[in-house]
Every structure is written in structure tokens, then in C-alpha cells.
Write an enzyme that holds these catalytic residues in place. Structure first.
Site, PDB file in Angstrom:
ATOM      1  N   SER A  12       0.862  -1.190   0.000  1.00 46.59           N
ATOM      2  CA  SER A  12       0.000   0.000   0.000  1.00 46.59           C
ATOM      3  C   SER A  12       0.896   1.237   0.000  1.00 46.59           C
ATOM      4  O   SER A  12       2.082   1.149   0.384  1.00 46.59           O
ATOM      5  CB  SER A  12      -0.853  -0.004   1.283  1.00 46.59           C
ATOM      6  OG  SER A  12      -1.480   1.233   1.495  1.00 46.59           O
TER       7      SER A  12
ATOM      8  N   TYR B 285      -2.235  -1.373  10.471  1.00 47.01           N
ATOM      9  CA  TYR B 285      -2.186  -1.496   9.002  1.00 47.01           C
ATOM     10  C   TYR B 285      -0.877  -0.926   8.465  1.00 47.01           C
ATOM     11  O   TYR B 285      -0.191  -1.546   7.645  1.00 47.01           O
ATOM     12  CB  TYR B 285      -3.389  -0.747   8.415  1.00 47.01           C
ATOM     13  CG  TYR B 285      -3.579  -0.887   6.918  1.00 47.01           C
ATOM     14  CD1 TYR B 285      -4.310  -1.944   6.391  1.00 47.01           C
ATOM     15  CD2 TYR B 285      -3.056   0.061   6.036  1.00 47.01           C
ATOM     16  CE1 TYR B 285      -4.513  -2.060   5.022  1.00 47.01           C
ATOM     17  CE2 TYR B 285      -3.248  -0.050   4.669  1.00 47.01           C
ATOM     18  CZ  TYR B 285      -3.984  -1.112   4.165  1.00 47.01           C
ATOM     19  OH  TYR B 285      -4.175  -1.220   2.811  1.00 47.01           O
TER      20      TYR B 285
HETATM   21  P1  NAD Z   1     -11.386  -6.211  -0.154  1.00 48.47           P
HETATM   22  O1  NAD Z   1     -11.998  -6.023   1.183  1.00 48.47           O
HETATM   23  O2  NAD Z   1     -12.166  -5.851  -1.367  1.00 48.47           O
HETATM   24  O3  NAD Z   1     -10.918  -7.722  -0.325  1.00 48.47           O
HETATM   25  C1  NAD Z   1     -10.299  -8.408   0.720  1.00 48.47           C
HETATM   26  C2  NAD Z   1     -10.286  -9.891   0.417  1.00 48.47           C
HETATM   27  O4  NAD Z   1      -9.691 -10.565   1.529  1.00 48.47           O
HETATM   28  C3  NAD Z   1     -11.677 -10.502   0.242  1.00 48.47           C
HETATM   29  O5  NAD Z   1     -11.592 -11.525  -0.724  1.00 48.47           O
HETATM   30  C4  NAD Z   1     -11.942 -11.094   1.623  1.00 48.47           C
HETATM   31  O6  NAD Z   1     -12.868 -12.174   1.598  1.00 48.47           O
HETATM   32  C5  NAD Z   1     -10.550 -11.589   1.979  1.00 48.47           C
HETATM   33  N1  NAD Z   1     -10.325 -11.805   3.392  1.00 48.47           N
HETATM   34  C6  NAD Z   1     -10.589 -10.971   4.435  1.00 48.47           C
HETATM   35  N2  NAD Z   1     -10.230 -11.542   5.585  1.00 48.47           N
HETATM   36  C7  NAD Z   1      -9.692 -12.751   5.273  1.00 48.47           C
HETATM   37  C8  NAD Z   1      -9.129 -13.812   6.034  1.00 48.47           C
HETATM   38  N3  NAD Z   1      -9.054 -13.761   7.369  1.00 48.47           N
HETATM   39  N4  NAD Z   1      -8.662 -14.914   5.375  1.00 48.47           N
HETATM   40  C9  NAD Z   1      -8.751 -14.994   4.024  1.00 48.47           C
HETATM   41  N5  NAD Z   1      -9.295 -14.031   3.252  1.00 48.47           N
HETATM   42  C10 NAD Z   1      -9.756 -12.919   3.889  1.00 48.47           C
HETATM   43  O7  NAD Z   1     -10.005  -5.423  -0.090  1.00 48.47           O
HETATM   44  P2  NAD Z   1      -9.117  -4.682  -1.196  1.00 48.47           P
HETATM   45  O8  NAD Z   1      -9.339  -3.229  -1.061  1.00 48.47           O
HETATM   46  O9  NAD Z   1      -9.261  -5.338  -2.515  1.00 48.47           O
HETATM   47  O10 NAD Z   1      -7.665  -4.955  -0.582  1.00 48.47           O
HETATM   48  C11 NAD Z   1      -6.805  -5.974  -1.084  1.00 48.47           C
HETATM   49  C12 NAD Z   1      -5.388  -5.641  -0.674  1.00 48.47           C
HETATM   50  O11 NAD Z   1      -5.017  -4.394  -1.241  1.00 48.47           O
HETATM   51  C13 NAD Z   1      -5.197  -5.513   0.842  1.00 48.47           C
HETATM   52  O12 NAD Z   1      -3.954  -6.053   1.225  1.00 48.47           O
HETATM   53  C14 NAD Z   1      -5.194  -4.021   1.051  1.00 48.47           C
HETATM   54  O13 NAD Z   1      -4.481  -3.639   2.185  1.00 48.47           O
HETATM   55  C15 NAD Z   1      -4.498  -3.567  -0.224  1.00 48.47           C
HETATM   56  N6  NAD Z   1      -4.735  -2.174  -0.553  1.00 48.47           N
HETATM   57  C16 NAD Z   1      -5.990  -1.709  -0.777  1.00 48.47           C
HETATM   58  C17 NAD Z   1      -6.179  -0.381  -1.085  1.00 48.47           C
HETATM   59  C18 NAD Z   1      -7.537   0.189  -1.348  1.00 48.47           C
HETATM   60  O14 NAD Z   1      -7.651   1.431  -1.395  1.00 48.47           O
HETATM   61  N7  NAD Z   1      -8.561  -0.605  -1.547  1.00 48.47           N
HETATM   62  C19 NAD Z   1      -5.086   0.484  -1.156  1.00 48.47           C
HETATM   63  C20 NAD Z   1      -3.811  -0.029  -0.927  1.00 48.47           C
HETATM   64  C21 NAD Z   1      -3.651  -1.354  -0.626  1.00 48.47           C
END
Ligand code: NAD
Length: 266
Positions: free
Chosen positions: A148, A161
Site C-alpha cells: 500500500s 495497518y
Molecule cells: P477487499 O476487502 O475488497 O478484499 C479483501 C479480500 O480478503 C476478500 O476476498 C476477503 O474475503 C478476503 N479476506 C478478508 N479476511 C480474510 C481472512 N481472514 N482470510 C482470508 N481471506 C480474507 O479489499 P481490497 O481493497 O481489494 O484490498 C486488497 C489488498 O489491497 C489488501 O492487502 C489491502 O491492504 C491492499 N490495498 C488496498 C487499497 C484500497 O484502497 N482498496 C489500497 C492499498 C492497498
């Protein structure tokens, strides 16, 4: 440039990819891109097969090998041997799973800190450790850690985080150095704000800690640090991941690639 020079980008046929947290948001976007590039993709989450059936059905209407689901809770690494035993050798590991909790450090629940470190950081170590031997034996592997912008800079109220995401950048570098001679690359992708369920779900807590309306949080907290003033799109992150998996990215290793609308340039 010859056509064969470009083949490395589009050819993931015969490669098996595991994407943690792959049933939603960025993970599902990356999974979909790797599938259309020809990889045999396994998506993971802690949900039941019934809960992800509709997602799988929809994604499997797209070109590429059939995508399958492997359930496992990424907060509990005791199931990881069984998970990988059921999947078979993994060529591409995308450590994508991540959760968020927004609260001041003084009030931050201890168990939330531990849960976020387990899911966002330790799962990547435990899985990386287990997939590496088979990658080494084949002299080919790709490990992508979805970090991130918060792996590079902090924001208030996101201590666990931010700590986990800074940590995963260290793991990325160590993994890359240990395996650089084995055709295995390890890189981190550092997105800014991408509109996904993870961001949507933190809106209420952000409103509470900042004392702002949803619209103000979006404009003044989320988009304020991104000079483009736009959310990053899932497809942009997915395309970068697809490129990193190709042979033309073989010399990119141990680095973090920002895709944050200029956030961390300032
Ligand atoms: P999201 O909430 O859309 O998806 C998260 C996924 O993780 C889902 O498939 C959920 O079912 C799964 N999950 C949650 N808890 C779990 C567990 N205990 N075991 C197995 N699976 C589990 O999230 P996202 O926004 O797509 O984020 C994905 C990655 O990208 C994360 O690491 C997040 O930190 C990173 N990220 C996101 C953003 C953003 O703005 N969305 C920005 C930077 C980084």
C-alpha cells in the site's frame, strides 16, 4: 524487437497462481487478469464455497483456464500446509489479503492489532516460506505482495495497518535477495486509494475519528493525498501485477511499485 520478445508478457499458460483474499476487490482483479493471461488461478478467502459461487461463475465466463476457490482463513497459518497440499505447486503467489481497522493507538484493541499483523503480514511470510522450495526446484517463481502507499508513508488512526504494510516491504526485499539467482522475483505493489469493499467499509470509522461527513472523508482524507484526485482503478493494479508475472519483468525484483496517483512523490 521481435514478436518472441513480447511472448513473455502474455504467456502464463501452465503456471499456477494463488491469490489470497482473491474473491473481492484488488485480489479478484489480479486473479482475473492472470486468468486471461492463461494462468491456472486459485483464489482464496475465509468464505465458504457457497458464498463465492456467484463470483466464480461470473469470472469463469471470461477467457482463460477455469478459476477455482480454495478456502482458508489467513489469520490462522496452521491450515496452510493443507491448503497448499490441496492446490499443488504454486508458480505465482500473490499475497493480497488485507483488512483495516481505523482507531487511535490509545484505544486500538490489542486483538485487532494481532489480527491485522497475522492477516496482512504473517500470512505472506508463512505462505512464501512454503511455496519457495518448489519454485526453486523449477528455477521460476513470482511473488507479489500487495502492500500500500501506507507501506511507504503513514496516516493517523491506522497503526496496525501501516506497521504491517511497512513490514511487508521488508519481507519483499529479503525474499528477493535470497532467491535472485533462482529465477524467482518478489516485488510489492503499493496502491493509493482504490474504491473496493475494504475502503467502503472503513468510511463510517473514518467519519467517526475525523468528525467528518462521508463526502468530506472521501475528498479531504482519501483523495486529498492523491494529486490526481481520483481513485486508482482495480484494473490498473491488475495490469501491473500481470506485467510483473511475465518473463520481461524478470529483472524487476526486491522493489516496491507505487500506483498511487502521485501520493508518495510529495
Ligand atoms: P477487499 O476487502 O475488497 O478484499 C479483501 C479480500 O480478503 C476478500 O476476498 C476477503 O474475503 C478476503 N479476506 C478478508 N479476511 C480474510 C481472512 N481472514 N482470510 C482470508 N481471506 C480474507 O479489499 P481490497 O481493497 O481489494 O484490498 C486488497 C489488498 O489491497 C489488501 O492487502 C489491502 O491492504 C491492499 N490495498 C488496498 C487499497 C484500497 O484502497 N482498496 C489500497 C492499498 C492497498
Amino acid at each position: 524487437m521481435t514478436v518472441s520478445m513480447l511472448d513473455g508478457y502474455s504467456g502464463l499458460r501452465g503456471k499456477r497462481a494463488l491469490i489470497t483474499g482473491g474473491t473481492s476487490g484488488i485480489g479478484l482483479g489480479v486473479a482475473t487478469r492472470l486468468k486471461t493471461l492463461g494462468a491456472d488461478v486459485v483464489i482464496n478467502s475465509h468464505e465458504s464455497p457457497a458464498q463465492v459461487a456467484a463470483v466464480l461463475e461470473q469470472v469463469n465466463t471470461l477467457e482463460g483456464p477455469e478459476m477455482v476457490f480454495a478456502p482458508a482463513d489467513m489469520s490462522d497459518h496452521s491450515s496452510f500446509d493443507d491448503l497448499l497440499g490441496a492446490i499443488g505447486a504454486v508458480d505465482i503467489l500473490v499475497n493480497n489479503v488485507g483488512i483495516q481497522h481505523v482507531q487511535a493507538i490509545a484505544d486500538f484493541p490489542d486483538e485487532k492489532w494481532q489480527q491485522i499483523l497475522n492477516i496482512n503480514l504473517s500470512s505472506a511470510f508463512y505462505l512464501t516460506k512454503r511455496v519457495l522450495p518448489a519454485m526453486q526446484s523449477r528455477n521460476w517463481g513470482r511473488i507479489i505482495n500487495v502492500a500500500s502507499a501506507h507501506g511507504l508513508v503513514a496516516s493517523p488512526f491506522k497503526s496496525a495497518y501501516v506497521a504491517a504494510k511497512h513490514g511487508i516491504l521488508g519481507l519483499t526485499k529479503a525474499t528477493a535477495l535470497e532467491h535472485a539467482e533462482h529465477g524467482i522475483t518478489c516485488n510489492a505493489i503499493c496502491p493509493g486509494y482504490v474504491w473496493t469493499p475494504l475502503v467502503e467499509q472503513q468510511l463510517a470509522d473514518q467519519c467517526k475519528v475525523h468528525g467528518m461527513s462521508e463526502q468530506d472523508v472521501i475528498q479531504n482524507i482519501m483523495l486529498q493525498p492523491q494529486p490526481t484526485k481520483k481513485f486508482v482503478q482495480i484494473e490498473e493494479v491488475a495490469e501491473l501485477a500481470g506485467f510483473l508475472c511475465g518473463d520481461l519483468a524478470r529483472s524487476i525484483t526486491g522493489t516496491s511499485l507505487s500506483i498511487d496517483g502521485g501520493w508518495t512523490a510529495g
